[in-house]
Write an enzyme that holds these catalytic residues in place. Sequence first.
Site, PDB file in Angstrom:
ATOM      1  N   ASN A 281      32.517   0.080 151.410  1.00 53.28           N
ATOM      2  CA  ASN A 281      31.765  -0.002 150.156  1.00 53.28           C
ATOM      3  C   ASN A 281      32.174   1.095 149.178  1.00 53.28           C
ATOM      4  O   ASN A 281      32.430   0.829 147.995  1.00 53.28           O
ATOM      5  CB  ASN A 281      30.258   0.098 150.439  1.00 53.28           C
ATOM      6  CG  ASN A 281      29.734  -1.089 151.226  1.00 53.28           C
ATOM      7  OD1 ASN A 281      30.448  -2.052 151.461  1.00 53.28           O
ATOM      8  ND2 ASN A 281      28.484  -1.013 151.668  1.00 53.28           N
TER       9      ASN A 281
ATOM     10  N   HIS B 149      34.779 -18.023 103.432  1.00 59.12           N
ATOM     11  CA  HIS B 149      34.601 -19.430 103.804  1.00 59.12           C
ATOM     12  C   HIS B 149      35.921 -20.212 103.744  1.00 59.12           C
ATOM     13  O   HIS B 149      35.925 -21.426 103.531  1.00 59.12           O
ATOM     14  CB  HIS B 149      33.568 -20.128 102.911  1.00 59.12           C
ATOM     15  CG  HIS B 149      32.267 -19.408 102.815  1.00 59.12           C
ATOM     16  ND1 HIS B 149      31.257 -19.560 103.737  1.00 59.12           N
ATOM     17  CD2 HIS B 149      31.812 -18.494 101.900  1.00 59.12           C
ATOM     18  CE1 HIS B 149      30.222 -18.790 103.404  1.00 59.12           C
ATOM     19  NE2 HIS B 149      30.545 -18.123 102.294  1.00 59.12           N
TER      20      HIS B 149
ATOM     21  N   SER C 194      59.695 -26.626 119.451  1.00 55.30           N
ATOM     22  CA  SER C 194      59.056 -27.827 119.998  1.00 55.30           C
ATOM     23  C   SER C 194      60.006 -28.530 120.960  1.00 55.30           C
ATOM     24  O   SER C 194      61.230 -28.493 120.782  1.00 55.30           O
ATOM     25  CB  SER C 194      58.687 -28.773 118.859  1.00 55.30           C
ATOM     26  OG  SER C 194      58.377 -30.056 119.354  1.00 55.30           O
TER      27      SER C 194
ATOM     28  N   ASN D  56      57.000 -22.737 116.404  1.00 58.15           N
ATOM     29  CA  ASN D  56      55.555 -22.660 116.605  1.00 58.15           C
ATOM     30  C   ASN D  56      55.101 -21.224 116.876  1.00 58.15           C
ATOM     31  O   ASN D  56      55.754 -20.498 117.632  1.00 58.15           O
ATOM     32  CB  ASN D  56      55.152 -23.550 117.785  1.00 58.15           C
ATOM     33  CG  ASN D  56      55.532 -24.998 117.567  1.00 58.15           C
ATOM     34  OD1 ASN D  56      55.354 -25.522 116.478  1.00 58.15           O
ATOM     35  ND2 ASN D  56      56.063 -25.639 118.597  1.00 58.15           N
TER      36      ASN D  56
END
Length: 430
Positions: A112, A158, A280, A288
Amino acid sequence: MSDLLWQKPGVKVDARIQKFLAGEDVILDREFFVFDIQASRAHAQGLQQIGILSADELEGLERELSILADDFSAGRFVLDDHYEDGHSAIEARLVERLGDAGKKIHTGRSRNDQILVATRLWLKDRLSRLIATCRESAQVALARAEAEQSVPLPGYTHLQRAVVSSLGMWWAAWAEGFIDDARRAADTLAWVDANPLGSAAGYGVNLPLARDHTTQALGFARMQVSAAYAQLSRGKFEMGAIEALSSALLDLRRLAWDLSLFTSAEFGFVALPSQYTTGSSIMPNKRNPDVIELMRASYSAAAAARTEIEQLLSLPSGYHRDLQFSKGAIFHAFGRGLDALELLPDLLRNLEWKAERMREALDPSMYATDLAVDMAREGLPFREAYRLAADPARWAQGDPDASLRARVSPGASADLRLEALKDRLARLAG
């Protein structure tokens, strides 16, 4: 598997049950192994100080522990399912090489407190890395904020065009964020920097263990005094470390989101270094931004790990085997999280901004707030100025450089207070 440390005569061991009990434990313990060896050395030194080991026995144990650490690092010793866990592997090796001296190493300790001290040393190492990479990211951001402070950049709320901003403001934001993350990690490191070794199974032992010695030998700032609290702190300290990691990963996630948007053809504000992109498998035209997308996703590992450990802690006091499952959680969180964060400084150094494209994205509406504030400064009540400035007929293509020079509120584009941030970073280093 070698003989189990806890096996007693007449106790039958069921292989299926033992497999469930051990789980991935021995494999996971590879992360802790060198720290477990380090703590075993300090424990042996303490046993010699109180007369449990002779000087010769201590010399032999220290020698064999050093050899074991070297063999493990070089791949000559493999921690695998020959052993129940890393603790039993250390003891088995010492018994094999040293006989009775090896059998004495576990005097006064339990698995422990053995796992507690190894975990604590591991967390200190990982938190130190976290502090270093947050500091480096902040340094890069500060340098670029200074160099590019007057370059106009659209500011968004936003995801809609809002006001004229600057690269100086963008970089300064991340600099201060990572300074705060480094500070939080440093505070967490100071909190977990407590030595649990010598608490045994959570109730101490009838020996005057040299806990002050092991605290100093292992580089801890203090002893974790209460043997019972040492057990109660398992999981709690791990969660705190994960929370410090999560703070940095949340900043990384938002930064990666900015770059994901800004590198898209629709924005076209920034080019990533080629090594941070992939192609890709089907579309020849694609590059990417996979690295920043995985950076963005890395917070999930920390969030999952914290939740997993939190759910384990619905326990009364004392040790419970449930806590075994906390190991994989912290390895996964810090493994993925630090891998992502440690790629960040070089990415930040090598971003290439497209200044003309950013200027082209500044439309007349983005000067409306400046117009309202200008009218308010002349004495018009702000709410009336706001109403007048909302009329598109009053909008005209403004001068982004003039707008940035006029933004003199502390922390805005004309008063970035970079020296204050540099001072905060320097004080953190001290």
